[in-house]
Design a protein around this motif. Structure first.
Motif, PDB file in Angstrom:
ATOM      1  N   GLY A   1       0.813  -1.214   0.000  1.00 54.09           N
ATOM      2  CA  GLY A   1       0.000   0.000   0.000  1.00 54.09           C
ATOM      3  C   GLY A   1       0.842   1.258   0.000  1.00 54.09           C
ATOM      4  N   ASP A   2       1.919   1.266   0.797  1.00 54.45           N
ATOM      5  CA  ASP A   2       2.818   2.425   0.850  1.00 54.45           C
ATOM      6  C   ASP A   2       3.492   2.670  -0.499  1.00 54.45           C
ATOM      7  N   LEU A   3       4.049   1.606  -1.091  1.00 57.49           N
ATOM      8  CA  LEU A   3       4.761   1.749  -2.363  1.00 57.49           C
ATOM      9  C   LEU A   3       3.843   2.253  -3.464  1.00 57.49           C
ATOM     10  N   LEU A   4       2.643   1.680  -3.558  1.00 55.14           N
ATOM     11  CA  LEU A   4       1.720   2.093  -4.614  1.00 55.14           C
ATOM     12  C   LEU A   4       1.195   3.510  -4.381  1.00 55.14           C
ATOM     13  N   SER A   5       0.975   3.857  -3.121  1.00 58.86           N
ATOM     14  CA  SER A   5       0.490   5.206  -2.815  1.00 58.86           C
ATOM     15  C   SER A   5       1.528   6.266  -3.182  1.00 58.86           C
ATOM     16  N   GLN A   6       2.793   5.919  -3.091  1.00 56.11           N
ATOM     17  CA  GLN A   6       3.857   6.879  -3.384  1.00 56.11           C
ATOM     18  C   GLN A   6       4.281   6.891  -4.850  1.00 56.11           C
ATOM     19  N   HIS A   7       4.249   5.731  -5.505  1.00 57.45           N
ATOM     20  CA  HIS A   7       4.934   5.627  -6.796  1.00 57.45           C
ATOM     21  C   HIS A   7       4.084   5.115  -7.958  1.00 57.45           C
ATOM     22  N   CYS A   8       2.858   4.665  -7.724  1.00 55.82           N
ATOM     23  CA  CYS A   8       2.045   4.120  -8.810  1.00 55.82           C
ATOM     24  C   CYS A   8       1.163   5.213  -9.409  1.00 55.82           C
ATOM     25  N   THR A   9       1.296   5.455 -10.695  1.00 55.46           N
ATOM     26  CA  THR A   9       0.511   6.468 -11.396  1.00 55.46           C
ATOM     27  C   THR A   9      -0.434   5.794 -12.380  1.00 55.46           C
ATOM     28  N   LEU A  10      -1.719   6.178 -12.319  1.00 54.94           N
ATOM     29  CA  LEU A  10      -2.728   5.658 -13.240  1.00 54.94           C
ATOM     30  C   LEU A  10      -3.350   6.819 -14.015  1.00 54.94           C
ATOM     31  N   PRO A  11      -3.918   6.545 -15.192  1.00 57.40           N
ATOM     32  CA  PRO A  11      -4.519   7.626 -15.986  1.00 57.40           C
ATOM     33  C   PRO A  11      -5.644   8.326 -15.215  1.00 57.40           C
ATOM     34  N   VAL A  12      -5.734   9.628 -15.382  1.00 58.12           N
ATOM     35  CA  VAL A  12      -6.800  10.413 -14.747  1.00 58.12           C
ATOM     36  C   VAL A  12      -7.998  10.454 -15.688  1.00 58.12           C
ATOM     37  N   LYS A  13      -9.162  10.178 -15.168  1.00 57.56           N
ATOM     38  CA  LYS A  13     -10.374  10.189 -16.003  1.00 57.56           C
ATOM     39  C   LYS A  13     -10.833  11.623 -16.217  1.00 57.56           C
ATOM     40  N   THR A  14     -10.786  12.101 -17.441  1.00 54.70           N
ATOM     41  CA  THR A  14     -11.130  13.490 -17.754  1.00 54.70           C
ATOM     42  C   THR A  14     -12.482  13.621 -18.455  1.00 54.70           C
ATOM     43  N   THR A  15     -12.911  12.568 -19.127  1.00 51.54           N
ATOM     44  CA  THR A  15     -14.220  12.574 -19.789  1.00 51.54           C
ATOM     45  C   THR A  15     -14.907  11.245 -19.508  1.00 51.54           C
ATOM     46  N   PRO A  16     -16.231  11.170 -19.714  1.00 45.39           N
ATOM     47  CA  PRO A  16     -16.925   9.899 -19.479  1.00 45.39           C
ATOM     48  C   PRO A  16     -16.365   8.745 -20.302  1.00 45.39           C
ATOM     49  N   GLU A  17     -15.782   9.052 -21.453  1.00 44.96           N
ATOM     50  CA  GLU A  17     -15.260   8.005 -22.320  1.00 44.96           C
ATOM     51  C   GLU A  17     -13.792   7.679 -22.062  1.00 44.96           C
ATOM     52  N   SER A  18     -13.085   8.535 -21.310  1.00 43.54           N
ATOM     53  CA  SER A  18     -11.643   8.356 -21.156  1.00 43.54           C
ATOM     54  C   SER A  18     -11.311   7.249 -20.157  1.00 43.54           C
ATOM     55  N   GLU A  19     -10.094   6.802 -20.272  1.00 48.34           N
ATOM     56  CA  GLU A  19      -9.600   5.718 -19.421  1.00 48.34           C
ATOM     57  C   GLU A  19      -9.271   6.277 -18.034  1.00 48.34           C
ATOM     58  N   GLY A  20      -9.822   5.693 -16.984  1.00 42.96           N
ATOM     59  CA  GLY A  20      -9.539   6.130 -15.623  1.00 42.96           C
ATOM     60  C   GLY A  20      -8.978   5.009 -14.791  1.00 42.96           C
ATOM     61  N   PRO A  21      -8.639   5.281 -13.536  1.00 45.54           N
ATOM     62  CA  PRO A  21      -8.027   4.254 -12.676  1.00 45.54           C
ATOM     63  C   PRO A  21      -8.849   2.974 -12.550  1.00 45.54           C
ATOM     64  N   LEU A  22     -10.179   3.108 -12.465  1.00 41.66           N
ATOM     65  CA  LEU A  22     -11.009   1.927 -12.237  1.00 41.66           C
ATOM     66  C   LEU A  22     -11.097   1.023 -13.458  1.00 41.66           C
ATOM     67  N   SER A  23     -10.626   1.511 -14.617  1.00 45.13           N
ATOM     68  CA  SER A  23     -10.624   0.647 -15.801  1.00 45.13           C
ATOM     69  C   SER A  23      -9.414  -0.283 -15.810  1.00 45.13           C
ATOM     70  N   TRP A  24      -8.465  -0.046 -14.919  1.00 46.98           N
ATOM     71  CA  TRP A  24      -7.289  -0.921 -14.790  1.00 46.98           C
ATOM     72  C   TRP A  24      -7.606  -2.002 -13.759  1.00 46.98           C
ATOM     73  N   GLY A  25      -7.574  -3.258 -14.185  1.00 42.61           N
ATOM     74  CA  GLY A  25      -7.949  -4.365 -13.313  1.00 42.61           C
ATOM     75  C   GLY A  25      -6.779  -4.935 -12.533  1.00 42.61           C
ATOM     76  N   ILE A  26      -7.050  -5.364 -11.318  1.00 42.10           N
ATOM     77  CA  ILE A  26      -6.033  -5.988 -10.455  1.00 42.10           C
ATOM     78  C   ILE A  26      -6.127  -7.508 -10.613  1.00 42.10           C
ATOM     79  N   MET A  27      -4.988  -8.137 -10.725  1.00 44.07           N
ATOM     80  CA  MET A  27      -4.943  -9.593 -10.877  1.00 44.07           C
ATOM     81  C   MET A  27      -4.067 -10.192  -9.783  1.00 44.07           C
ATOM     82  N   ALA A  28      -4.601 -11.187  -9.101  1.00 44.12           N
ATOM     83  CA  ALA A  28      -3.890 -11.873  -8.023  1.00 44.12           C
ATOM     84  C   ALA A  28      -3.788 -13.347  -8.375  1.00 44.12           C
TER      85      ALA A  28
END
Length: 588
Positions: free
Chosen positions: A371-398
């Motif tokens: 959590g610390d590492l990702l909070s400091q260093h992980c950058t995801l696209p910012v959602k600027t329009t309804p059609e644009s790619e935002g953080p929630l469009s990136w899926g987590i895989m375990a």
């Protein structure tokens, strides 16, 4: 065991010039023997199995035996060709010491057939993927294709490798596929000593791997969490170069599960290997494993301080803290080696777990550190329009090889703690109630049944059926283990990986490879009001963050829009294949 000692001395010194076949000692475990390594059956007699073989096709295993019947049947399959080979004329057995060494290399390392050239005083074994000189050899030149050093250069900067699978010869063609003995390749340097920290160690198998490189007398220190039968007696009698310590867990549900090696060379430089594999035959030959190999870390100049030679990710100080957490005298020299080494070229971050209660902003707990590492260093696209790619469009895989108890609902730990950690990024540190999607990759019963060894392929997947029955909700998150792209589907995964993938399945925001399975014991219990989280087990992994590699994201697909020449090695196939309604996760 004295006859075994004499045989070992003969093997090492090469004094048995009359080619007599040594009388083998009976296996001390007798009917309790569980081994499936051919070398064990070549070294020890098994009268019980011999009597079964004499039954021919009508083999019947008694019902009251200490091991499952399938174990004996597989042992018979291993022993049968060994017995047949022993029936050949004596002049086929009385081979030169050079030929014996060559065969030993092939069989121990499980490499494909090779061409061999023998000369007086020197033996060179060639295959398409490695060059090894087993006698009187000088260091292999750094530029020789096929050496481990060459593989590191080819796989720079990520240095992420997977184990070869003998049942899948195609894996030998992968530029980042390795065997254990590759880690001992002389191209990496002249080994001075090494440390192995692991869960399960078959010391006999491990020393055979060192012997392939003529390194079996070099000082070796091991920390382990699960002993093999008679392991201590074996080391005390036959392994004067081995120092050892059994890590006894105070918590009965905890496990010494870390898998890390430190290799120190004659010039006091070193390399770190963080792996998912135990140190025994099956883990390095039957299952998919992953390992990160560090660049060489040179010895610092005289007068340097412990703070010198630090990695941009603070890898050095985290490794020192991890080793210090054991509070063992046997590790003091290793801590000094690390303190005196230059880690400035290491680009991954160290993530580890150690037993006890841990708080944010400190290592020792996967939930907090990730959590610390990702909070400091992980950058995801910012959602600027309804059609644009935002953080929630990136899926987590375990993806893991075992699963622990998570509670009656996803909210308890799975989404309330694990997802909170994995969904963190710079714009949203440790989000509460994250709506990010998370998928689990774990083998189904069908995956295992289609494995190279049938249902026995699931031996590395210790997920309890009783636990699964209490958390059926988890199956809605599950996806099949499919790795056709790397010819690895039929070898079950003992590797554990966690990542965040772009909606086009071409990019990664981060990648974590670790020994930690999907469990509270490994990652940390529910985070309490004071921020603390309790850990039961020792675990270790490394996190890849694009920032430290000078990248915006890691590329994992040869798409037309690729910006980088380097493709990040990804082991399973995308898109994922969800469990069908009638699928069931493999459980023991």
């Amino acid at each position: 065991m004295e006859s075994y000692l004499k045989r070992k001395i003969t093997e090492v010194n090469g004094t048995d010039g009359d080619a007599k076949i040594p009388k083998r000692e009976e296996c001390p475990h007798k009917e309790r023997c569980y081994r499936k390594n051919p070398h064990h059956f070549k070294e020890f007699q098994h009268p019980f199995l011999i009597s079964l073989l004499e039954m021919g096709d009508s083999v019947k295993i008694p019902d009251n035996m200490p091991q499952p019947k399938d174990v004996y049947l597989e042992q018979l399959d291993i022993l049968r060709p060994i017995i047949e080979a022993a029936k050949k004329p004596i002049n086929n057995i009385a081979k030169s010491q050079t030929e014996i060494k060559e065969e030993s290399l092939d069989s121990n390392n499980m490499q494909p057939s090779t061409s061999k050239v023998s000369r007086k005083g020197k033996t060179t074994v060639f295959n398409p993927f490695s060059i090894v000189k087993t006698e009187n050899s000088e260091l292999v030149k750094n530029t020789v294709a096929g050496t481990m050093l060459h593989k590191l250069k080819v796989n720079d900067p990520y240095n992420l490798f997977f184990t070869t699978i003998p049942k899948s010869p195609e894996t030998y063609k992968e530029t980042n596929a390795v065997t254990f003995t590759d880690l001992l390749c002389p191209s990496l340097g002249t080994l001075k000593c090494s440390l192995q920290i692991n869960f399960m160690i078959d010391i006999d198998w491990l020393l055979k791997q060192y012997k392939i490189r003529n390194l079996h007398t070099k000082p070796l220190t091991i920390l382990y969490g699960d002993d093999w039968p008679d392991m201590v007696e074996f080391m005390d009698k036959f392994c004067p170069n081995v120092k050892y310590h059994f890590v006894k867990m105070k918590d009965p549900f905890g496990c010494h599960h870390s898998k890390v090696g430190i290799y120190v060379y004659e010039d006091n430089s070193l390399r770190i290997v963080v792996s998912t594999a135990n140190l025994y035959y099956e883990d390095w030959n039957h299952y998919n494993q992953g390992l990160w190999i560090s660049p060489v870390c040179p010895k610092l100049p005289e007068g340097s301080t412990v703070k010198d030679g630090e990695s941009p990710t603070s890898f050095k100080q985290d490794l020192i803290k991890y080793l210090q957490s054991y509070n063992l005298a046997i590790l003091k020299e290793w801590i000094e080696y690390v303190k005196n080494a230059d880690f400035s070229n290491v680009k991954v971050a160290l993530v580890y777990s150690t037993p006890g209660k841990h708080y944010p902003k400190s290592n020792g707990n996967h939930l907090h550190k990730v959590g610390d590492l990702l909070s400091q260093h992980c950058t995801l696209p910012v959602k600027t329009t309804p059609e644009s790619e935002g953080p929630l469009s990136w899926g987590i895989m375990a993806q893991a090889s075992s699963i622990g108890s998570m509670g009656k609902s996803p909210a308890e730990w799975f989404r309330g703690n694990l997802l909170r950690s994995l969904a963190s990024h710079k714009q949203s540190p440790r989000p509460n109630n994250s709506q990010a999607t998370i998928s689990i990759i774990y083998p189904s019963v069908e995956n295992v049944a289609n494995g190279y060894f049938g249902l026995e392929s699931g031996g590395c997947l210790p997920y309890s059926k009783a636990t699964n029955e209490k958390q059926k909700w988890l199956q809605t998150y599950m996806h099949q283990w499919i790795a056709d792209g790397r010819n690895r589907t039929r070898a079950m995964p003992h590797i554990k990986t966690y990542c965040r993938v772009s909606p086009d399945l071409c990019k990664l925001a981060f990648f974590l490879i670790t020994s930690a399975n999907l469990s509270k014991s490994a990652w940390g219990s529910n985070i309490q009001k004071d921020g603390g989280s309790y850990i039961r087990s020792y675990e270790m992994g490394v996190m890849f963050l694009p920032k430290f590699f000078g990248e915006e994201y890691f590329e994992i697909s040869n798409s037309p829009n690729m910006k980088n020449k380097k493709v990040f090695p990804f082991i399973y196939d995308l898109p994922l294949t969800p469990f069908k309604k009638d699928d069931y996760p493999w459980c023991n």
